[in-house]
Design a protein around this motif. Structure first.
Motif, PDB file in Angstrom:
ATOM      1  N   ALA A  34       0.850  -1.188   0.000  1.00  0.00           N
ATOM      2  CA  ALA A  34       0.000   0.000   0.000  1.00  0.00           C
ATOM      3  C   ALA A  34       0.887   1.239   0.000  1.00  0.00           C
ATOM      4  CB  ALA A  34      -0.919   0.012   1.209  1.00  0.00           C
ATOM      5  N   ILE A  35       0.409   2.289  -0.617  1.00  0.00           N
ATOM      6  CA  ILE A  35       1.101   3.573  -0.586  1.00  0.00           C
ATOM      7  C   ILE A  35       0.385   4.477   0.410  1.00  0.00           C
ATOM      8  CG2 ILE A  35       1.517   5.702  -1.880  1.00  0.00           C
ATOM      9  CD1 ILE A  35       2.145   4.089  -4.315  1.00  0.00           C
ATOM     10  N   ILE A  36       1.170   5.118   1.273  1.00  0.00           N
ATOM     11  CA  ILE A  36       0.648   6.117   2.196  1.00  0.00           C
ATOM     12  C   ILE A  36       1.307   7.447   1.840  1.00  0.00           C
ATOM     13  CG2 ILE A  36       0.449   6.837   4.601  1.00  0.00           C
ATOM     14  CD1 ILE A  36       0.523   3.931   5.421  1.00  0.00           C
ATOM     15  N   ALA A  37       0.508   8.469   1.591  1.00  0.00           N
ATOM     16  CA  ALA A  37       1.064   9.731   1.098  1.00  0.00           C
ATOM     17  C   ALA A  37       0.323  10.913   1.723  1.00  0.00           C
ATOM     18  CB  ALA A  37       0.959   9.794  -0.425  1.00  0.00           C
ATOM     19  N   HIS A  38       1.062  12.010   1.898  1.00  0.00           N
ATOM     20  CA  HIS A  38       0.540  13.180   2.610  1.00  0.00           C
ATOM     21  C   HIS A  38       0.530  14.418   1.730  1.00  0.00           C
ATOM     22  CE1 HIS A  38       0.025  16.329   5.555  1.00  0.00           C
ATOM     23  NE2 HIS A  38       1.268  16.758   5.405  1.00  0.00           N
ATOM     24  N   SER A  39      -0.534  15.213   1.820  1.00  0.00           N
ATOM     25  CA  SER A  39      -0.644  16.545   1.246  1.00  0.00           C
ATOM     26  C   SER A  39      -0.375  16.540  -0.262  1.00  0.00           C
ATOM     27  CB  SER A  39       0.291  17.511   1.984  1.00  0.00           C
ATOM     28  OG  SER A  39      -0.078  18.850   1.739  1.00  0.00           O
ATOM     29  N   THR A  40       0.637  17.268  -0.740  1.00  0.00           N
ATOM     30  CA  THR A  40       0.950  17.247  -2.176  1.00  0.00           C
ATOM     31  C   THR A  40       1.321  15.843  -2.618  1.00  0.00           C
ATOM     32  OG1 THR A  40       1.778  19.511  -1.990  1.00  0.00           O
ATOM     33  CG2 THR A  40       2.353  18.292  -3.980  1.00  0.00           C
ATOM     34  N   GLY A  41       1.995  15.087  -1.732  1.00  0.00           N
ATOM     35  CA  GLY A  41       2.309  13.698  -2.047  1.00  0.00           C
ATOM     36  C   GLY A  41       1.059  12.870  -2.253  1.00  0.00           C
ATOM     37  N   GLY A  42      -0.031  13.229  -1.575  1.00  0.00           N
ATOM     38  CA  GLY A  42      -1.288  12.527  -1.771  1.00  0.00           C
ATOM     39  C   GLY A  42      -1.842  12.737  -3.170  1.00  0.00           C
ATOM     40  N   LEU A  43      -1.722  13.952  -3.682  1.00  0.00           N
ATOM     41  CA  LEU A  43      -2.131  14.222  -5.066  1.00  0.00           C
ATOM     42  C   LEU A  43      -1.259  13.430  -6.030  1.00  0.00           C
ATOM     43  CD1 LEU A  43      -3.679  15.842  -7.240  1.00  0.00           C
ATOM     44  CD2 LEU A  43      -1.943  17.641  -6.974  1.00  0.00           C
ATOM     45  N   VAL A  44       0.049  13.452  -5.807  1.00  0.00           N
ATOM     46  CA  VAL A  44       0.975  12.716  -6.670  1.00  0.00           C
ATOM     47  C   VAL A  44       0.652  11.223  -6.651  1.00  0.00           C
ATOM     48  CG1 VAL A  44       3.387  12.032  -6.983  1.00  0.00           C
ATOM     49  CG2 VAL A  44       2.826  14.410  -6.434  1.00  0.00           C
ATOM     50  N   ALA A  45       0.422  10.667  -5.469  1.00  0.00           N
ATOM     51  CA  ALA A  45       0.152   9.232  -5.348  1.00  0.00           C
ATOM     52  C   ALA A  45      -1.165   8.845  -6.014  1.00  0.00           C
ATOM     53  CB  ALA A  45       0.137   8.833  -3.875  1.00  0.00           C
ATOM     54  N   ALA A  46      -2.176   9.699  -5.885  1.00  0.00           N
ATOM     55  CA  ALA A  46      -3.458   9.407  -6.517  1.00  0.00           C
ATOM     56  C   ALA A  46      -3.324   9.367  -8.039  1.00  0.00           C
ATOM     57  CB  ALA A  46      -4.495  10.443  -6.096  1.00  0.00           C
ATOM     58  N   GLN A  55      -0.656  -2.268  -9.493  1.00  0.00           N
ATOM     59  CA  GLN A  55       0.687  -2.248  -8.899  1.00  0.00           C
ATOM     60  C   GLN A  55       0.680  -2.219  -7.377  1.00  0.00           C
ATOM     61  OE1 GLN A  55       3.554  -2.493 -10.890  1.00  0.00           O
ATOM     62  NE2 GLN A  55       1.900  -2.992 -12.314  1.00  0.00           N
ATOM     63  N   ILE A  56      -0.432  -1.798  -6.780  1.00  0.00           N
ATOM     64  CA  ILE A  56      -0.501  -1.710  -5.324  1.00  0.00           C
ATOM     65  C   ILE A  56      -1.796  -2.343  -4.835  1.00  0.00           C
ATOM     66  CG2 ILE A  56       0.958   0.331  -5.127  1.00  0.00           C
ATOM     67  CD1 ILE A  56      -1.573   2.038  -4.922  1.00  0.00           C
ATOM     68  N   GLY A  57      -1.860  -2.563  -3.516  1.00  0.00           N
ATOM     69  CA  GLY A  57      -3.050  -3.164  -2.936  1.00  0.00           C
ATOM     70  C   GLY A  57      -3.995  -2.165  -2.316  1.00  0.00           C
ATOM     71  N   GLY A  58      -3.532  -0.957  -2.059  1.00  0.00           N
ATOM     72  CA  GLY A  58      -4.373   0.062  -1.455  1.00  0.00           C
ATOM     73  C   GLY A  58      -3.654   1.393  -1.420  1.00  0.00           C
ATOM     74  N   LEU A  59      -4.430   2.441  -1.183  1.00  0.00           N
ATOM     75  CA  LEU A  59      -3.887   3.800  -1.179  1.00  0.00           C
ATOM     76  C   LEU A  59      -4.439   4.533   0.039  1.00  0.00           C
ATOM     77  CD1 LEU A  59      -2.248   5.965  -2.769  1.00  0.00           C
ATOM     78  CD2 LEU A  59      -4.373   6.529  -3.968  1.00  0.00           C
ATOM     79  N   VAL A  60      -3.538   5.019   0.890  1.00  0.00           N
ATOM     80  CA  VAL A  60      -3.920   5.780   2.080  1.00  0.00           C
ATOM     81  C   VAL A  60      -3.440   7.215   1.887  1.00  0.00           C
ATOM     82  CG1 VAL A  60      -3.714   6.012   4.577  1.00  0.00           C
ATOM     83  CG2 VAL A  60      -3.737   3.733   3.529  1.00  0.00           C
ATOM     84  N   LEU A  61      -4.371   8.143   1.907  1.00  0.00           N
ATOM     85  CA  LEU A  61      -4.057   9.546   1.679  1.00  0.00           C
ATOM     86  C   LEU A  61      -4.277  10.335   2.969  1.00  0.00           C
ATOM     87  CD1 LEU A  61      -5.767   9.988  -1.811  1.00  0.00           C
ATOM     88  CD2 LEU A  61      -3.402   9.329  -1.297  1.00  0.00           C
ATOM     89  N   ASN A  62      -3.207  10.931   3.442  1.00  0.00           N
ATOM     90  CA  ASN A  62      -3.211  11.703   4.681  1.00  0.00           C
ATOM     91  C   ASN A  62      -3.350  13.174   4.312  1.00  0.00           C
ATOM     92  OD1 ASN A  62      -2.540  13.080   7.028  1.00  0.00           O
ATOM     93  ND2 ASN A  62      -0.462  12.262   7.161  1.00  0.00           N
ATOM     94  N   ALA A  63      -4.580  13.713   4.447  1.00  0.00           N
ATOM     95  CA  ALA A  63      -4.865  15.109   4.090  1.00  0.00           C
ATOM     96  C   ALA A  63      -4.304  15.456   2.713  1.00  0.00           C
ATOM     97  CB  ALA A  63      -4.322  16.060   5.157  1.00  0.00           C
ATOM     98  N   PRO A  64      -4.741  14.769   1.670  1.00  0.00           N
ATOM     99  CA  PRO A  64      -4.185  15.020   0.340  1.00  0.00           C
ATOM    100  C   PRO A  64      -4.637  16.364  -0.224  1.00  0.00           C
ATOM    101  CG  PRO A  64      -6.072  13.557   0.178  1.00  0.00           C
ATOM    102  CD  PRO A  64      -5.814  13.756   1.654  1.00  0.00           C
TER     103      PRO A  64
END
Length: 231
Positions: A34-46, A55-64
């Motif tokens: 799973a990918i865990i990403a924050h803020s601007t990183g959340g936008l990039v990860a999405a 490619q991944i099993g899940g996506l966790v976005l911390n205040a994207p």
């Protein structure tokens, strides 16, 4: 010459994300991380997840950061009028007010609990350049149009935002960077399996909130991951 944090196309992060996942899969063959990403990183990860299905099993976005702060008129103006101008002079620095409110909410030197590296996490954000902001707005446009991320998505936010031109203790119990309502609204456009979990009194970085609050966020994250791992 390089500028800290500068990039003019968010897809330029794809190779780095792909390389990191390749190393993880070497150590854990047969599993999908799973990918865990924050803020601007959340936008990039999405956006990365949209472009790299399977490619991944899940996506966790911390205040994207899924939408520009402000009303619809401001967002429309930025996207349709200002962004083309910024692309024409991508390295031009934008003259914008700088605030240290988020730094003050998390730094152990102020009101927070974390020792922050002065170069990697300075008191004030890096200079904003036109090409970078144009790339962000292009990402926001894709989210607004709707993504089709093929894995479950968990979005964590605070229950409220607090914006001001002066520091307030209210910023110790709210997101002082992003509009949490706009974030939640955009999050449900990321795919068909999206959960928005709001954590009372959380900061912009939900996992950097005071210990009792971040523990609730960790518990919610692990419960969510366990649920989908068991399906």
């Amino acid at each position: 010459k390089q500028s800290p944090g500068y990039i003019d196309d968010l897809a330029q992060y794809d190779d780095e994300i792909g390389a990191a996942l390749a190393l993880i899969k070497l150590d854990h063959p047969g599993t999908l991380p799973a990918i865990i990403a924050h803020s601007t990183g959340g936008l990039v990860a999405a956006l990365w997840a949209e472009n790299h299905p399977g490619q991944i099993g899940g996506l966790v976005l911390n205040a994207p950061w899924l939408a520009l702060q402000g009303n619809e008129w401001l967002r429309g103006f930025a996207t349709t009028v200002a962004a083309p101008i910024w692309r024409s002079a991508p390295e031009r620095k934008l003259i914008l007010p700088k605030f240290d409110f988020f730094y003050r909410s998390i730094s152990a030197n102020e009101h927070g609990e974390w020792v922050l590296h002065p170069l990697w996490r300075p008191r004030y954000s890096f200079d904003i350049q036109g090409g970078w902001l144009a790339a962000i707005l292009a990402g926001h446009t894709r989210v607004r149009q709707g993504l089709h991320i093929d894995v479950p998505v968990l979005t964590l936010t605070s229950t409220k935002s607090h914006f001001s031109t002066k520091y307030s203790t209210k910023m110790q119990h709210a997101d002082s960077v992003l509009d949490v309502q706009a974030t939640a609204h955009r999050a449900v456009q990321l795919g068909n399996r999206v959960m928005v979990h709001k954590i009372p009194n959380a900061l912009h970085d939900v996992y950097a909130s005071p210990e009792p609050i971040r523990n609730k966020a960790f518990d919610a994250t692990f419960a969510w991951l366990d649920y989908f791992n068991d399906l």
